[in-house]
Enzyme design. Structure first.
Site, PDB file in Angstrom:
ATOM      1  N   ASP A  18      -7.286 -17.456   1.047  1.00 27.07           N
ATOM      2  CA  ASP A  18      -7.737 -16.164   1.577  1.00 27.07           C
ATOM      3  C   ASP A  18      -7.956 -16.244   3.091  1.00 27.07           C
ATOM      4  OD1 ASP A  18      -8.462 -13.497   1.385  1.00 27.07           O
ATOM      5  OD2 ASP A  18     -10.586 -13.963   1.080  1.00 27.07           O
ATOM      6  N   TRP A  23      -6.918 -13.868  10.001  1.00 24.68           N
ATOM      7  CA  TRP A  23      -6.433 -14.878  10.950  1.00 24.68           C
ATOM      8  C   TRP A  23      -5.411 -14.247  11.892  1.00 24.68           C
ATOM      9  CZ3 TRP A  23      -1.613 -17.072  11.959  1.00 24.68           C
ATOM     10  CH2 TRP A  23      -1.617 -18.270  12.684  1.00 24.68           C
ATOM     11  N   SER A  63      -2.755 -11.565  -6.298  1.00 21.73           N
ATOM     12  CA  SER A  63      -3.522 -11.152  -7.476  1.00 21.73           C
ATOM     13  C   SER A  63      -2.970  -9.835  -8.017  1.00 21.73           C
ATOM     14  CB  SER A  63      -5.002 -10.980  -7.101  1.00 21.73           C
ATOM     15  OG  SER A  63      -5.177  -9.814  -6.315  1.00 21.73           O
ATOM     16  N   THR A  64      -3.346  -9.527  -9.267  1.00 18.01           N
ATOM     17  CA  THR A  64      -2.944  -8.238  -9.839  1.00 18.01           C
ATOM     18  C   THR A  64      -3.469  -7.099  -8.950  1.00 18.01           C
ATOM     19  OG1 THR A  64      -4.877  -8.478 -11.301  1.00 18.01           O
ATOM     20  CG2 THR A  64      -2.738  -8.937 -12.264  1.00 18.01           C
ATOM     21  N   ASN A  66      -3.981  -7.239  -5.715  1.00 18.23           N
ATOM     22  CA  ASN A  66      -3.259  -7.196  -4.429  1.00 18.23           C
ATOM     23  C   ASN A  66      -2.062  -6.248  -4.488  1.00 18.23           C
ATOM     24  OD1 ASN A  66      -3.663 -10.766  -3.778  1.00 18.23           O
ATOM     25  ND2 ASN A  66      -4.961  -9.063  -3.116  1.00 18.23           N
TER      26      ASN A  66
HETATM   27  C1  IPE Z   1      -7.913 -13.214  -3.501  1.00 13.16           C
HETATM   28  O1  IPE Z   1      -7.996 -12.730  -2.208  1.00 13.16           O
HETATM   29  C2  IPE Z   1      -6.489 -13.198  -3.957  1.00 13.16           C
HETATM   30  C3  IPE Z   1      -5.611 -14.191  -3.344  1.00 13.16           C
HETATM   31  C4  IPE Z   1      -5.987 -15.100  -2.499  1.00 13.16           C
HETATM   32  C5  IPE Z   1      -4.225 -14.146  -3.736  1.00 13.16           C
HETATM   33  P1  IPE Z   1      -8.344 -11.186  -1.924  1.00 13.16           P
HETATM   34  O2  IPE Z   1      -8.349 -11.031  -0.457  1.00 13.16           O
HETATM   35  O3  IPE Z   1      -7.413 -10.313  -2.684  1.00 13.16           O
HETATM   36  O4  IPE Z   1      -9.792 -11.066  -2.556  1.00 13.16           O
HETATM   37  P2  IPE Z   1     -10.940  -9.990  -2.293  1.00 13.16           P
HETATM   38  O5  IPE Z   1     -10.293  -8.642  -2.316  1.00 13.16           O
HETATM   39  O6  IPE Z   1     -11.534 -10.317  -0.955  1.00 13.16           O
HETATM   40  O7  IPE Z   1     -11.933 -10.222  -3.390  1.00 13.16           O
HETATM   41  C1  IPE Z   2      -4.835 -13.911   1.245  1.00 16.10           C
HETATM   42  O1  IPE Z   2      -5.061 -13.386   2.504  1.00 16.10           O
HETATM   43  C2  IPE Z   2      -3.407 -13.761   0.780  1.00 16.10           C
HETATM   44  C3  IPE Z   2      -3.227 -12.687  -0.189  1.00 16.10           C
HETATM   45  C4  IPE Z   2      -4.176 -12.064  -0.817  1.00 16.10           C
HETATM   46  C5  IPE Z   2      -1.856 -12.265  -0.468  1.00 16.10           C
HETATM   47  P1  IPE Z   2      -5.508 -11.880   2.694  1.00 16.10           P
HETATM   48  O2  IPE Z   2      -4.272 -11.052   2.841  1.00 16.10           O
HETATM   49  O3  IPE Z   2      -6.434 -11.440   1.644  1.00 16.10           O
HETATM   50  O4  IPE Z   2      -6.241 -11.982   4.090  1.00 16.10           O
HETATM   51  P2  IPE Z   2      -7.598 -11.270   4.485  1.00 16.10           P
HETATM   52  O5  IPE Z   2      -8.613 -11.654   3.444  1.00 16.10           O
HETATM   53  O6  IPE Z   2      -7.337  -9.812   4.511  1.00 16.10           O
HETATM   54  O7  IPE Z   2      -7.919 -11.840   5.814  1.00 16.10           O
HETATM   55 MG    MG Z   3      -8.461 -11.480   1.433  1.00 12.12          MG
END
Ligand code: IPE
Ligand code: IPE
Ligand code: MG
Length: 231
Positions: A18, A23, A63-64, A66
């Protein structure tokens, strides 16, 4: 490295990668730039895990939930999966790592699905190392899927029987779950398998999580006492 008790390394490490978007944002770059660097870093961490002799690594890549992100971000992610699968799959195969997918990949573009399927098939006989990629994965979906399969089979299940209906069938549970990106939650990751996992949270955003940071997590793991409910 010298502080890591190599006799007490996890057999199975799972990463919640995450912080890619934040970043990138902090560098005034698009989120996809963060995902690209996140994937590069993942390959480095995988190599590091293998060098240390950790046989199983699981990566939460999508994730589902996402899937509700804007289509442009999803398209950028799918395109990265396309590139990275073709770029790195031979390396995994050279390392005799079996690739498993956790989740329902039928939502991915067809060419990405077929390159994933061929990598899964090409590596299916390897037993030394295992890389699980959680793609369109959600623990609640996984558990419901298992329950529905059990209902269809009309059987009462014990723990082993239930575990065999999960995507992680036949695998050991994660010993250590590392989440980067400052948040302290599981976000629907391996809720059944994580029952006795040690949890490690890092404030670093995933693309900045170095091999040294991984060593620090392993060092902390090696010094924890796992009681599994006993005294
Ligand atoms: C968790 O990260 C899912 C993955 C790393 C693939 P998210 O960014 O989706 O989680 P939340 O929304 O902060 O809980
Ligand atoms: C994790 O990074 C990767 C995925 C969930 C695909 P994020 O995309 O959630 O990055 P942040 O949390 O928004 O910084
Ligand atoms: Mg995230």
């Amino acid at each position: 490295m010298k502080d890591i008790n190599t006799a007490n390394l996890p057999s199975h490490v799972a990463f919640i990668m995450d912080g890619n978007g934040r970043w990138a944002k902090s560098r005034l770059m698009p989120r996809s730039f963060g995902h690209q660097h996140g994937m590069e870093r993942m390959m480095g961490l995988l190599q590091h895990a293998f060098d240390l002799g950790i046989p199983t690594v699981t990566v939460y890549a999508l994730s589902t939930e996402n899937l509700s992100r804007p289509q442009a971000e999803l398209d950028a992610l799918f395109s990265l999966f396309r590139t990275y699968f073709s770029k790195y799959v031979h390396e995994l195969i050279e390392k005799k790592a079996r690739l498993c997918i956790l989740g329902d990949i039928s939502v991915l573009p067809e060419d990405v699905q077929s390159s994933i399927q061929s990598a899964v098939q090409a590596s299916a006989s390897f037993t030394e190392r295992c890389v699980n990629i959680a793609l369109n994965y959600g623990a609640r979906d996984e558990i419901l899927r298992a329950v529905n399969l059990a209902v269809v089979q009309g059987k009462q299940l014990d723990k082993e029987g239930f575990a065999n209906l999960l995507y992680t069938k036949g695998q050991s549970d994660p010993d250590l779950i590392i989440r980067t990106g400052k948040e302290k939650r599981l976000s629907n990751f391996l809720l059944y398998q994580a029952a006795y996992a040690e949890l490690y949270f890092s404030d670093k955003m995933f693309p900045a999580f170095s091999d040294k940071d991984f060593d620090a997590a392993l060092e902390e793991f090696s010094n924890r006492t796992r009681r599994f409910g006993k005294v």
